[in-house]
Design a protein around this motif. Structure first.
Motif, PDB file in Angstrom:
ATOM      1  N   ARG A   1       0.839  -1.199   0.000  1.00  0.00           N
ATOM      2  CA  ARG A   1       0.000   0.000   0.000  1.00  0.00           C
ATOM      3  C   ARG A   1       0.871   1.246   0.000  1.00  0.00           C
ATOM      4  NH1 ARG A   1      -5.501   1.023   2.283  1.00  0.00           N
ATOM      5  NH2 ARG A   1      -5.104   3.053   3.207  1.00  0.00           N
ATOM      6  N   ARG A   2       1.978   1.119   0.702  1.00  0.00           N
ATOM      7  CA  ARG A   2       2.917   2.239   0.775  1.00  0.00           C
ATOM      8  C   ARG A   2       3.468   2.553  -0.621  1.00  0.00           C
ATOM      9  NH1 ARG A   2       4.570   6.784   3.318  1.00  0.00           N
ATOM     10  NH2 ARG A   2       6.807   7.112   3.069  1.00  0.00           N
ATOM     11  N   PHE A   3       3.715   1.531  -1.384  1.00  0.00           N
ATOM     12  CA  PHE A   3       4.233   1.730  -2.744  1.00  0.00           C
ATOM     13  C   PHE A   3       3.252   2.592  -3.550  1.00  0.00           C
ATOM     14  CE2 PHE A   3       4.674   0.668  -7.204  1.00  0.00           C
ATOM     15  CZ  PHE A   3       6.051   0.741  -7.386  1.00  0.00           C
ATOM     16  N   ASN A   4       1.987   2.245  -3.471  1.00  0.00           N
ATOM     17  CA  ASN A   4       0.978   2.997  -4.217  1.00  0.00           C
ATOM     18  C   ASN A   4       0.816   4.406  -3.668  1.00  0.00           C
ATOM     19  OD1 ASN A   4       0.446   0.933  -5.981  1.00  0.00           O
ATOM     20  ND2 ASN A   4      -1.029  -0.028  -4.591  1.00  0.00           N
ATOM     21  N   GLU A   5       0.937   4.491  -2.355  1.00  0.00           N
ATOM     22  CA  GLU A   5       0.792   5.806  -1.719  1.00  0.00           C
ATOM     23  C   GLU A   5       1.870   6.757  -2.254  1.00  0.00           C
ATOM     24  OE1 GLU A   5       1.228   5.522   2.502  1.00  0.00           O
ATOM     25  OE2 GLU A   5       0.905   7.667   2.815  1.00  0.00           O
ATOM     26  N   LEU A   6       3.111   6.249  -2.295  1.00  0.00           N
ATOM     27  CA  LEU A   6       4.229   7.068  -2.787  1.00  0.00           C
ATOM     28  C   LEU A   6       4.012   7.454  -4.255  1.00  0.00           C
ATOM     29  CD1 LEU A   6       7.318   5.171  -1.292  1.00  0.00           C
ATOM     30  CD2 LEU A   6       6.781   7.592  -0.931  1.00  0.00           C
ATOM     31  N   GLN A   7       3.643   6.448  -5.024  1.00  0.00           N
ATOM     32  CA  GLN A   7       3.499   6.647  -6.468  1.00  0.00           C
ATOM     33  C   GLN A   7       2.414   7.712  -6.754  1.00  0.00           C
ATOM     34  OE1 GLN A   7       2.539   3.011  -8.430  1.00  0.00           O
ATOM     35  NE2 GLN A   7       2.024   4.019 -10.332  1.00  0.00           N
ATOM     36  N   TYR A   8       1.274   7.568  -6.109  1.00  0.00           N
ATOM     37  CA  TYR A   8       0.177   8.502  -6.412  1.00  0.00           C
ATOM     38  C   TYR A   8       0.376   9.859  -5.740  1.00  0.00           C
ATOM     39  CZ  TYR A   8      -2.220   5.014  -9.067  1.00  0.00           C
ATOM     40  OH  TYR A   8      -2.533   4.113 -10.038  1.00  0.00           O
ATOM     41  N   TRP A   9       1.139   9.871  -4.688  1.00  0.00           N
ATOM     42  CA  TRP A   9       1.488  11.154  -4.050  1.00  0.00           C
ATOM     43  C   TRP A   9       2.245  12.031  -5.058  1.00  0.00           C
ATOM     44  CZ3 TRP A   9       6.900  11.542  -2.191  1.00  0.00           C
ATOM     45  CH2 TRP A   9       7.204  12.823  -1.678  1.00  0.00           C
ATOM     46  N   ILE A  10       3.216  11.435  -5.752  1.00  0.00           N
ATOM     47  CA  ILE A  10       4.009  12.162  -6.746  1.00  0.00           C
ATOM     48  C   ILE A  10       3.068  12.766  -7.791  1.00  0.00           C
ATOM     49  CG2 ILE A  10       5.753  11.877  -8.587  1.00  0.00           C
ATOM     50  CD1 ILE A  10       7.011  11.547  -5.871  1.00  0.00           C
ATOM     51  N   VAL A  11       2.166  11.930  -8.328  1.00  0.00           N
ATOM     52  CA  VAL A  11       1.275  12.395  -9.396  1.00  0.00           C
ATOM     53  C   VAL A  11       0.340  13.478  -8.843  1.00  0.00           C
ATOM     54  CG1 VAL A  11      -0.324  11.674 -11.212  1.00  0.00           C
ATOM     55  CG2 VAL A  11       1.305  10.021 -10.271  1.00  0.00           C
ATOM     56  N   THR A  12      -0.254  13.174  -7.681  1.00  0.00           N
ATOM     57  CA  THR A  12      -1.226  14.095  -7.092  1.00  0.00           C
ATOM     58  C   THR A  12      -0.579  15.461  -6.851  1.00  0.00           C
ATOM     59  OG1 THR A  12      -2.219  12.198  -5.985  1.00  0.00           O
ATOM     60  CG2 THR A  12      -2.912  14.365  -5.204  1.00  0.00           C
ATOM     61  N   ASP A  13       0.625  15.424  -6.300  1.00  0.00           N
ATOM     62  CA  ASP A  13       1.288  16.686  -5.973  1.00  0.00           C
ATOM     63  C   ASP A  13       1.569  17.517  -7.218  1.00  0.00           C
ATOM     64  OD1 ASP A  13       1.601  16.913  -3.192  1.00  0.00           O
ATOM     65  OD2 ASP A  13       3.651  17.663  -3.561  1.00  0.00           O
ATOM     66  N   ILE A  14       1.995  16.850  -8.272  1.00  0.00           N
ATOM     67  CA  ILE A  14       2.340  17.608  -9.494  1.00  0.00           C
ATOM     68  C   ILE A  14       1.078  18.157 -10.162  1.00  0.00           C
ATOM     69  CG2 ILE A  14       3.335  17.420 -11.808  1.00  0.00           C
ATOM     70  CD1 ILE A  14       5.451  15.582 -10.571  1.00  0.00           C
ATOM     71  N   VAL A  15       0.059  17.309 -10.277  1.00  0.00           N
ATOM     72  CA  VAL A  15      -1.134  17.805 -10.980  1.00  0.00           C
ATOM     73  C   VAL A  15      -1.950  18.769 -10.114  1.00  0.00           C
ATOM     74  CG1 VAL A  15      -1.293  15.827 -12.551  1.00  0.00           C
ATOM     75  CG2 VAL A  15      -2.593  15.814 -10.420  1.00  0.00           C
ATOM     76  N   SER A  16      -1.590  18.845  -8.812  1.00  0.00           N
ATOM     77  CA  SER A  16      -2.296  19.806  -7.959  1.00  0.00           C
ATOM     78  C   SER A  16      -1.613  21.181  -7.991  1.00  0.00           C
ATOM     79  CB  SER A  16      -2.335  19.335  -6.506  1.00  0.00           C
ATOM     80  OG  SER A  16      -2.826  18.035  -6.421  1.00  0.00           O
TER      81      SER A  16
END
Ligand SMILES: Nc1ncnc2c1ncn2[C@@H]1O[C@@H]2COP(=O)(O)O[C@H]2[C@H]1O
Length: 1001
Positions: free
Chosen positions: A808-823
């Motif tokens: 779950r941590r892997f996905n959290e990190l991965q989507y955090w990167i995307v979320t942060d950039i597109v936000s």
């Protein structure tokens, strides 16, 4: 009638009349094999024989006494006992049991002392004949009586040292290390050979120019002997069907190998030379005799038949004689003969011609006269490999008895040689006169070890129980084991393991033991494993009468069981110590080690086990009230209460977890259950709380992901809450309405996290705290969880919570990167973030945190980010190039070759890209059956264990990084524990579109 003959027999011989004699001989005629005697002999026996009616337990004579009588058994049975030495006087060995028709006591013919003791086993009726009377009758009926005596011996294995029934074999073979071709291969000649020898001798003696004469050699008179050359001449003259001297010599050798003929000093096999030979009957003046004209007539009648039978046996006898010679005495012609013979042996058919030629000079013939002989014992050191040429052998295993019977053409005894392991079974001869070929270990290793057959199959009761395959030699690897287990029954695999891979034979290069310890739950539940180990450990409980060899074997096995448990607990850790049967068994072993000085070597292993057990139990006591929480808005699973002293907190099956379950109208209830709770129970409880008035069978527990995807849980799945995706929610709903369930609106948004401007945190600090955090999550994942997850949440009923949290941590990190950039609405902020994340990936890579490295680079490669070309264009080319390198490293082509090569060069500690380990596990699982023809596919277990070992290797050293600058510590640390992330790709892409709309062409 019955009484009449007894009355007759009870009379003193001198008082018996003709009718008495007739009655008695009638009675004797009904006893096989006495009935084969002519009437005259039976009448003589009836005239002089005494009748004995004995109670059970009467000793007729003792070993060493001078004999006076010969006996025949008319009713009941007796035991022949043997005292091996004075020291054994209290423990005689029963050699055999004599039943009706048996005869014994013929040593009186040679004035020899009795070689054994005879005791009645039941009430008995015997015919007893005095020495002089018997000698007279025997003189007239030698052939027949000898035949009867031999038949009796063969039937009963009399004098063999063991009972003919091989159920309790006790005797070791006569040392066969250096077979002597001058000696016979059987204990006594077969009746047929005896007859042939008798006919030849009778005619030789009758021949006026006979070569069979009394001769003086070195001042000593040797009766009726002849030189080999003359015997050959005589035979060539006697029969036109004997053409060559070699043929004739072979015929004499056939007689010699059965003991009918021998070299006068017993030093030579038959040779067409001037060595002197004589018939066995002439070795003893009591048995040597001259022939009557009647004998000569009989001999003449039989001679043609005898010659042709001998002619047939000659070549084999010659070959056996050569095979018993030491290598250096074999001539080139003899080696050629052996080679030709080896071409016909199936067990050697896979070997090349040159190897068979090499074998010709060292392969040895070995024969064993008696059924029941033990060739070797289970647990013995392996010294030779055998091929069975004639007869059959039983394969006997401790605790199992006879598991297989091998017959001519079969081979055995390879396993111990190849693996440098103790014998896996005891081999007992099942028949008298077994013939074997033998290759001794030194030659086997030199000639055969590297060219052995690729596959070895062991059978029990006609079914394969273990299939071994030759290991291809790998460069730099010198494992002692040449064969590896491909498949087998669980119990046989365990037995093979205990026998070959424990004790002093542990090799760090050989993965078999470790494969077993890592994967046994797939094919052998813990309770069965402990049960089988306990059986091995306690195998002496009901068996007080053990031979010293047995005892040694048993003690050895007990030690191996302790060593196994020690190694197993090291690998399984809490998953073993959680099982009451394991803890009980450790206690049992400890008690026995304390009480039994023979096991003192294992004290430190037991001590270690007890310490681990105590430590674990103490730890569980302190952390028994551990509670976890899956917060409602997609945050990571965290400790809710309880002992928080250690940051490395393993989630245990009986730890509670608090989580929400929703229903279709988006109302929810909060539940608290142990992690091992099944979906069925959660479903039922949630339904009740949410007042869904439907039967359990109509309802399902389902995960609804943020993109609307639904995944229904099986009723017996466990670790449910931890198994949810990042922004997934758990729903209980009516089976038929699953498709109608919609995600909560909040699932589309980001998970809850700390809102900080990343700019203020140092990238290196972030990487550091991410790595420390990930390491703690990785550390608590048990290798077994990989198996549990691969086989499915329902398969073992074991929780995968720690692994779930890490993934779950892997996905959290991965989507955090995307979320942060597109936000980030401003271009400059996005450019800054891109640079920061590329740097973050570089630091994670430097820290050997490849899991986070992959997550970050995959985040940056996500379509929602990669499409932001305007942003990418603005970052310096140095960063773009670095990112290209990173992308090359995560390139999945050729099964992630780039990554595998890179990680292969790293030293632990390291955090691997976990999804790839899972993929490897799934690949091994789905591509290979677990069971092959009813046997465990151990190759599959090996493949899975390899991946599990990778995980272990990564953690074989613990992490210690230099802490970063203290100023931002608090912020960075709390920030990375809970990252804001949207895991709905559609939402992310839409946000990205808004930032840099796709230009219409
Ligand atoms: N089921 C079996 N288990 C163990 N050994 C067997 C079995 N069947 C045949 N054997 C043979 O018995 C031999 C005993 O000595 P080794 O261990 O050297 O090699 C063994 C095999 O060749």
């Amino acid at each position: 009638m019955a009484m009449e003959w007894i009355t007759a027999m009870d009379k003193r011989p001198c008082d018996r009349n003709l009718r008495d004699v007739e009655l008695i001989s009638c009675r004797l005629r009904r006893v096989e094999p006495l009935c084969r005697l002519p009437s005259s002999a039976l009448q003589q026996l009836a005239m002089c024989g005494f009748y004995e009616d004995l109670e059970k337990g009467v000793t007729l004579f003792r070993a060493g006494e001078q004999g006076r009588f010969w006996y025949a058994v008319l009713g009941g049975s007796l035991e022949v006992r043997y005292h091996a030495s004075d020291a054994d006087a209290k423990a005689p060995v029963t050699l055999c049991t004599l039943g009706v028709g048996a005869t014994f006591g013929e040593s009186i013919l040679h004035d020899l002392p009795r070689d054994s003791t005879v005791v009645t086993k039941t009430t008995c009726e015997l015919l007893r004949v005095e020495q002089q009377d018997f000698r007279l009758i025997w003189e007239k009926n030698k052939e027949l009586i000898n035949d009867i005596i031999t038949t009796c011996k063969l039937k009963n294995g009399f004098g063999s040292g063991v009972s003919p029934v091989a159920s309790s074999p006790t005797k070791r073979p006569l040392s066969p290390d250096h077979p002597n071709p001058a000696l016979p291969i059987s204990e006594s000649p077969s009746p047929a050979m005896n007859r042939m020898g008798w006919a030849l001798r009778t005619l030789l003696l009758a021949d006026s120019s006979s070569c069979l004469k009394d001769r003086k050699v070195a001042g000593k008179l040797i009766r009726k002997c002849a030189p080999g050359t003359e015997l050959v001449d005589w035979l060539l003259n006697l029969s036109p069907i004997v053409h060559t001297r070699a043929q004739a010599a072979g015929m004499w050798q056939a007689l010699l190998e059965e003991g009918v003929l021998s070299h006068v000093n017993k030093e030579q096999p038959f040779k067409d030379k001037c060595f002197l030979y004589r018939f066995r009957v002439d070795e003893d003046s009591a048995t040597s005799s001259y022939s009557t004209s009647e004998d000569i007539n009989t001999a003449n009648e039989h001679i043609r038949e005898s010659i042709s039978a001998l002619l047939q046996r000659g070549p084999d006898a010659t070959l056996r004689m050569i095979l018993r010679k030491p290598s250096h005495e074999r001539t080139p012609e003899e080696l050629e003969l052996i080679f030709e013979e080896l071409l016909h042996i199936t067990a050697l058919s896979h070997l090349s011609t040159s190897i068979k030629r090499e074998l010709s000079s060292i392969i040895v013939f070995e024969s064993h006269a008696q059924a029941g002989t033990i060739l070797f014992n289970q647990g013995d050191e392996g010294r030779s490999w055998y091929i069975l040429l004639k007869g059959s052998v039983d394969v006997v295993i401790h605790g199992k008895g006879t598991v297989a019977t091998l017959k001519n053409g079969d081979d055995f005894g390879k396993l111990a040689l190849i693996n440098d392991a103790p014998r896996a079974a005891t081999i007992v001869l099942k028949e008298n006169n077994c013939h074997l070929l033998r290759v001794d270990k030194e030659h086997f290793n030199r000639i055969l070890r590297d060219v052995e057959a690729n596959t070895l199959r062991l059978q029990e009761h006609g079914k394969d129980v273990l299939v071994l395959e030759r290991v291809a030699k790998q460069r730099g690897q010198h494992s002692a084991f040449k064969y590896t287990v491909m498949s087998g029954t669980p119990s046989k695999i365990l037995e093979h393991l205990l026998e070959t891979r424990l004790g002093n034979q542990v090799s760090s290069l050989d993965p078999f033991l470790d494969d077993f310890l890592l994967t046994n739950m797939v094919f052998m539940p813990v309770i069965q494993l402990v049960d089988e180990l306990a059986n091995y450990f306690h195998c002496d409980v009901n068996d007080a009468a053990q031979t010293p060899e047995d005892r040694e074997y048993i003690i050895n096995f007990k030690k191996r069981v302790i060593q196994f448990m020690h190694k197993w607990v090291l690998v399984a850790r809490h998953t073993a110590l959680d099982e009451p049967c394991v803890c009980d068994f450790i206690e049992e072993m400890a008690l026995e080690v304390e009480a039994n000085p023979e096991l003192s070597e294992e004290t430190s292993n037991i001590h270690n086990l007890l310490t681990q057990k105590a430590r674990y139990q103490e730890d569980r006591k302190q952390n028994s009230a551990q509670k976890w929480k899956l917060p409602p808005n997609g945050q990571p699973v965290c400790l809710f209460s309880g002992n928080t002293t250690s940051s490395r907190n393993t989630m245990h099956p009986d730890d509670d977890i608090i989580f929400r379950v929703y229903c279709a109208d988006h109302t929810y209830c909060t539940l608290r259950f142990p992690l091992h709770t099944t979906a069925e129970i959660i479903k039922a409880c949630a339904a009740e709380k949410l007042q869904l008035n439907r039967g359990a069978e109509d309802l399902v527990l389902v995960e609804v992901k943020s993109n609307g995807e639904r995944a229904v849980f099986k009723d017996n799945d466990v670790s449910i809450p931890t198994g949810l995706s990042l922004n997934g929610r758990l729903f209980v709903t009516v089976k038929d309405h699953v498709d109608a369930v919609t995600p909560l609106p909040e699932q589309e948004g980001p998970t809850e996290g700390i809102d900080i401007d990343l700019e203020i945190l140092s990238t290196k600090d972030l990487a550091f705290y991410i790595t420390i955090y990930d390491w703690d999550l990785f550390w608590v994942v048990h290798e077994y969880e990989l198996l549990y997850r691969t086989f499915g949440r329902h398969h073992f009923g074991k929780i995968t919570a720690n692994l779930d949290v890490f993934l779950r941590r892997f996905n959290e990190l991965q989507y955090w990167i995307v979320t942060d950039i597109v936000s980030a609405s401003s271009m400059s902020k996005r450019v800054g973030l891109l640079r920061k994340f590329i740097k973050l990936a570089a630091y994670c890579k430097e820290y050997n945190n490849l899991n986070a490295f992959f997550a970050i680079v995959m985040g940056l490669s996500n379509m929602a980010v990669s499409r932001l070309t305007q942003t990418w264009d603005k970052i310096p080319s140095k960063f773009r190039k670095l990112f290209q390198e990173f992308e090359a490293l995560i390139d999945p082509s050729r099964n992630h070759r780039a990554y595998r090569v890179y990680v292969g060069k790293l030293q632990p500690p390291l955090i691997p890209f976990m999804p790839l380990l899972l993929k490897d596990m799934t690949f091994a699982h789905e591509g290979n059956k677990t069971s092959l023809d009813g046997l465990v596919n151990f190759e599959k277990m090996h493949m899975m264990a390899q991946t599990m070992r990778t995980m272990r290797y990564c953690r074989s050293r613990t992490i210690s990084l230099d802490p970063p600058s203290p100023k931002s510590e608090g912020d960075a640390r709390s920030y990375i524990c809970c990252l804001r992330s949207i895991d709905n790709q559609r939402v992310l892409t839409a946000m990205s579109q808004k930032l840099e709309p796709t230009r219409k062409v």
